[in-house]
Design a protein around this motif. Structure first.
Motif, PDB file in Angstrom:
ATOM      1  N   GLN A 213      -9.096   8.984   3.640  1.00  0.00           N
ATOM      2  CA  GLN A 213      -7.919   8.139   3.840  1.00  0.00           C
ATOM      3  C   GLN A 213      -6.981   8.147   2.638  1.00  0.00           C
ATOM      4  O   GLN A 213      -5.780   7.907   2.776  1.00  0.00           O
ATOM      5  CB  GLN A 213      -8.361   6.702   4.128  1.00  0.00           C
ATOM      6  CG  GLN A 213      -9.088   6.550   5.454  1.00  0.00           C
ATOM      7  CD  GLN A 213      -9.680   5.159   5.632  1.00  0.00           C
ATOM      8  OE1 GLN A 213      -9.181   4.186   5.064  1.00  0.00           O
ATOM      9  NE2 GLN A 213     -10.744   5.058   6.405  1.00  0.00           N
ATOM     10  N   ASN A 214      -7.525   8.407   1.455  1.00  0.00           N
ATOM     11  CA  ASN A 214      -6.722   8.398   0.225  1.00  0.00           C
ATOM     12  C   ASN A 214      -7.183   9.545  -0.666  1.00  0.00           C
ATOM     13  O   ASN A 214      -8.121   9.402  -1.454  1.00  0.00           O
ATOM     14  CB  ASN A 214      -6.877   7.051  -0.495  1.00  0.00           C
ATOM     15  CG  ASN A 214      -6.052   6.973  -1.773  1.00  0.00           C
ATOM     16  OD1 ASN A 214      -5.212   7.831  -2.039  1.00  0.00           O
ATOM     17  ND2 ASN A 214      -6.305   5.950  -2.573  1.00  0.00           N
TER      18      ASN A 214
ATOM     19  N   ASN B 134       0.812  -1.214   0.000  1.00  0.00           N
ATOM     20  CA  ASN B 134       0.000   0.000   0.000  1.00  0.00           C
ATOM     21  C   ASN B 134       0.842   1.260   0.000  1.00  0.00           C
ATOM     22  O   ASN B 134       0.323   2.350  -0.234  1.00  0.00           O
ATOM     23  CB  ASN B 134      -0.950   0.011   1.204  1.00  0.00           C
ATOM     24  CG  ASN B 134      -2.163  -0.878   0.971  1.00  0.00           C
ATOM     25  OD1 ASN B 134      -2.465  -1.225  -0.166  1.00  0.00           O
ATOM     26  ND2 ASN B 134      -2.833  -1.256   2.038  1.00  0.00           N
TER      27      ASN B 134
ATOM     28  N   VAL C  53      -7.833   1.918  -5.227  1.00  0.00           N
ATOM     29  CA  VAL C  53      -9.040   2.744  -5.134  1.00  0.00           C
ATOM     30  C   VAL C  53     -10.281   1.883  -5.388  1.00  0.00           C
ATOM     31  O   VAL C  53     -10.278   1.037  -6.291  1.00  0.00           O
ATOM     32  CB  VAL C  53      -8.961   3.906  -6.148  1.00  0.00           C
ATOM     33  CG1 VAL C  53     -10.263   4.716  -6.160  1.00  0.00           C
ATOM     34  CG2 VAL C  53      -7.779   4.813  -5.825  1.00  0.00           C
ATOM     35  N   LEU C  54     -11.326   2.090  -4.577  1.00  0.00           N
ATOM     36  CA  LEU C  54     -12.601   1.381  -4.739  1.00  0.00           C
ATOM     37  C   LEU C  54     -12.385  -0.121  -4.931  1.00  0.00           C
ATOM     38  O   LEU C  54     -13.021  -0.759  -5.769  1.00  0.00           O
ATOM     39  CB  LEU C  54     -13.386   1.966  -5.918  1.00  0.00           C
ATOM     40  CG  LEU C  54     -14.036   3.329  -5.687  1.00  0.00           C
ATOM     41  CD1 LEU C  54     -14.512   3.939  -7.015  1.00  0.00           C
ATOM     42  CD2 LEU C  54     -15.232   3.215  -4.732  1.00  0.00           C
ATOM     43  N   ARG C  55     -11.482  -0.670  -4.134  1.00  0.00           N
ATOM     44  CA  ARG C  55     -11.099  -2.081  -4.314  1.00  0.00           C
ATOM     45  C   ARG C  55     -12.295  -3.026  -4.267  1.00  0.00           C
ATOM     46  O   ARG C  55     -12.481  -3.850  -5.172  1.00  0.00           O
ATOM     47  CB  ARG C  55     -10.079  -2.487  -3.257  1.00  0.00           C
ATOM     48  CG  ARG C  55      -9.540  -3.901  -3.445  1.00  0.00           C
ATOM     49  CD  ARG C  55      -8.770  -4.360  -2.240  1.00  0.00           C
ATOM     50  NE  ARG C  55      -9.639  -4.450  -1.063  1.00  0.00           N
ATOM     51  CZ  ARG C  55      -9.211  -4.767   0.152  1.00  0.00           C
ATOM     52  NH1 ARG C  55      -7.930  -5.000   0.358  1.00  0.00           N
ATOM     53  NH2 ARG C  55     -10.063  -4.833   1.167  1.00  0.00           N
ATOM     54  N   ASP C  56     -13.100  -2.905  -3.219  1.00  0.00           N
ATOM     55  CA  ASP C  56     -14.211  -3.848  -3.058  1.00  0.00           C
ATOM     56  C   ASP C  56     -15.242  -3.702  -4.178  1.00  0.00           C
ATOM     57  O   ASP C  56     -15.775  -4.696  -4.680  1.00  0.00           O
ATOM     58  CB  ASP C  56     -14.879  -3.651  -1.702  1.00  0.00           C
ATOM     59  CG  ASP C  56     -13.974  -4.072  -0.547  1.00  0.00           C
ATOM     60  OD1 ASP C  56     -12.954  -4.743  -0.809  1.00  0.00           O
ATOM     61  OD2 ASP C  56     -14.277  -3.711   0.606  1.00  0.00           O
TER      62      ASP C  56
ATOM     63  N   ASP D 176     -15.230   8.296   3.649  1.00  0.00           N
ATOM     64  CA  ASP D 176     -14.167   7.626   4.408  1.00  0.00           C
ATOM     65  C   ASP D 176     -12.968   7.333   3.523  1.00  0.00           C
ATOM     66  O   ASP D 176     -11.819   7.596   3.912  1.00  0.00           O
ATOM     67  CB  ASP D 176     -14.691   6.316   5.024  1.00  0.00           C
ATOM     68  CG  ASP D 176     -15.613   6.550   6.207  1.00  0.00           C
ATOM     69  OD1 ASP D 176     -15.659   7.697   6.702  1.00  0.00           O
ATOM     70  OD2 ASP D 176     -16.296   5.592   6.631  1.00  0.00           O
ATOM     71  N   GLU D 177     -13.234   6.788   2.332  1.00  0.00           N
ATOM     72  CA  GLU D 177     -12.117   6.465   1.449  1.00  0.00           C
ATOM     73  C   GLU D 177     -11.399   7.723   0.986  1.00  0.00           C
ATOM     74  O   GLU D 177     -10.165   7.767   0.931  1.00  0.00           O
ATOM     75  CB  GLU D 177     -12.597   5.660   0.231  1.00  0.00           C
ATOM     76  CG  GLU D 177     -11.461   5.303  -0.723  1.00  0.00           C
ATOM     77  CD  GLU D 177     -11.817   4.266  -1.767  1.00  0.00           C
ATOM     78  OE1 GLU D 177     -10.924   3.882  -2.543  1.00  0.00           O
ATOM     79  OE2 GLU D 177     -12.989   3.828  -1.806  1.00  0.00           O
TER      80      GLU D 177
ATOM     81  N   SER E 159      -8.068   9.359  -4.403  1.00  0.00           N
ATOM     82  CA  SER E 159      -9.273   8.681  -4.880  1.00  0.00           C
ATOM     83  C   SER E 159     -10.403   9.666  -5.194  1.00  0.00           C
ATOM     84  O   SER E 159     -11.426   9.275  -5.757  1.00  0.00           O
ATOM     85  CB  SER E 159      -9.771   7.678  -3.825  1.00  0.00           C
ATOM     86  OG  SER E 159     -10.328   8.351  -2.698  1.00  0.00           O
ATOM     87  N   ARG E 160     -10.231  10.932  -4.845  1.00  0.00           N
ATOM     88  CA  ARG E 160     -11.328  11.903  -4.902  1.00  0.00           C
ATOM     89  C   ARG E 160     -11.955  12.045  -6.288  1.00  0.00           C
ATOM     90  O   ARG E 160     -13.153  12.255  -6.409  1.00  0.00           O
ATOM     91  CB  ARG E 160     -10.862  13.281  -4.413  1.00  0.00           C
ATOM     92  CG  ARG E 160     -10.613  13.322  -2.916  1.00  0.00           C
ATOM     93  CD  ARG E 160     -10.266  14.712  -2.420  1.00  0.00           C
ATOM     94  NE  ARG E 160     -10.123  14.714  -0.977  1.00  0.00           N
ATOM     95  CZ  ARG E 160     -11.126  14.824  -0.120  1.00  0.00           C
ATOM     96  NH1 ARG E 160     -12.353  14.968  -0.576  1.00  0.00           N
ATOM     97  NH2 ARG E 160     -10.907  14.807   1.180  1.00  0.00           N
TER      98      ARG E 160
ATOM     99  N   PRO F 244     -15.965   7.106  -4.795  1.00  0.00           N
ATOM    100  CA  PRO F 244     -15.594   6.770  -3.416  1.00  0.00           C
ATOM    101  C   PRO F 244     -16.455   7.495  -2.391  1.00  0.00           C
ATOM    102  O   PRO F 244     -16.956   8.601  -2.641  1.00  0.00           O
ATOM    103  CB  PRO F 244     -14.138   7.243  -3.321  1.00  0.00           C
ATOM    104  CG  PRO F 244     -13.672   7.372  -4.724  1.00  0.00           C
ATOM    105  CD  PRO F 244     -14.870   7.754  -5.529  1.00  0.00           C
TER     106      PRO F 244
END
Length: 305
Positions: A289-290, A6, A12-15, A285-286, A293-294, A282
């Motif tokens: 944290q990152n 990491n 980004v948006l892994r799940d 929360d994501e 990813s915005r 995203p």
């Protein structure tokens, strides 16, 4: 299996990406932007020993993140060569393809790569470090009209001709060799209170031109739709409007012009059907944290039967 790196690149948006692929444990999947391996690990963890994962990345730095497994294959290559690379390994069709477009966190963070507007590095911006053309080559060698076109088309700069003229004048006396040289010039042109956005737009334009990103994206999408089995999924993460428009048009209309074409009987001529009509983005929360990813937009499509 090693842990995902990491520090190299946070997936980004892994799940959402993995859910979008609807991974069949015995299926064949491709991650064309391996990077730190975050998305790839998540796909691989859903496969059994009959499934297979192929991962591509043109950046040789990504090889540090690979792992050993009989059903995992890393290929150092630009994804515009996807079909040829798979066919060379006896793979004619796959069940899912993932692409996380743009620049990895690692490429931004390694100052000497020249992607970041901060620091002082050579104006490079090559995703493949053996590529022949750098950002410095473009800035110092392109004719004025060529510069105007790159800045307008890929950076959406409001007054590209003025900036191109300033670049031409500056390079006559001394070549623009480093990011700090270039930022010093840009600082005179940037709108007040919007300097960082302006720098980012100009750097984006140069990066896209250096790596021919939009042309490569179009080549990839055409190959991906041919390679997918019926019902197979294409999952694409994009980070700016130019990329997203290409992906959106192809998934919705089957071409890059965004115009629906039909056969003699009125049936749409397109290989894919969108799964999500609006892009997935995203959550708070994501993004907290990152921060990178915005701007992410995730689109998913399924191969028509």
């Amino acid at each position: 299996m090693e842990q995902t790196n990491n520090t190299y690149h946070i997936p980004v948006l892994r799940d959402a990406c993995i859910d979008g692929l609807e991974v069949n444990p015995e299926g064949v999947y491709v991650d064309v932007t391996f990077g730190g391996g975050g998305h790839s690990k998540a796909i691989f963890n859903k496969l059994n020993n009959k499934g297979a994962l192929f991962a591509l990345d043109q950046d040789e730095d990504a090889k540090a993140n690979v792992w050993d497994a009989p059903n995992f294959n890393f290929i150092q290559s630009n994804f515009k060569f996807l079909s040829n690379q798979l066919k060379a390994r006896g793979v004619k069709s796959v069940d899912g393809i993932l692409a996380d477009l743009g620049v990895s966190s690692h490429q931004f963070d390694v100052e000497e790569r020249g992607f970041s507007t901060r620091g002082d590095a050579n104006l490079d911006m090559r995703m493949n470090k053996v590529g022949s053309v750098t950002a410095a080559d473009i800035i110092n060698n392109y004719e004025e009209e060529e510069l105007v076109g790159v800045l307008r088309k890929y950076g959406e700069i409001k007054n590209p001709r003025k900036l191109a003229s300033e670049i031409i004048q500056k390079r006559i006396s001394s070549p623009l060799a480093t990011t700090s040289d270039f930022i010093a010039l840009l600082s005179k042109m940037a709108p007040k209170f919007k300097e960082h956005r302006y720098y980012a737009q100009v750097f984006q334009a140069l990066r896209i031109e250096v790596n021919k990103e939009l042309e490569v994206l179009e080549q990839f999408l055409l190959q991906a739709s041919d390679l997918l089995n019926p019902g197979g999924r294409l999952v694409v993460l994009s980070y700016h409007s130019l990329e997203d428009r290409i992906v959106k048009n192809y998934m919705k209309k089957g071409n890059f012009e965004g115009v629906m074409k039909k056969d003699f009987y009125g049936n749409p001529l397109k290989p894919l059907t969108e799964i999500n009509r609006k892009p997935i983005t995203p959550g708070e929360d994501e993004m907290s944290q990152n921060s990178r990813s915005r701007s992410a937009k995730l689109r998913i499509a399924e191969k028509n039967g």
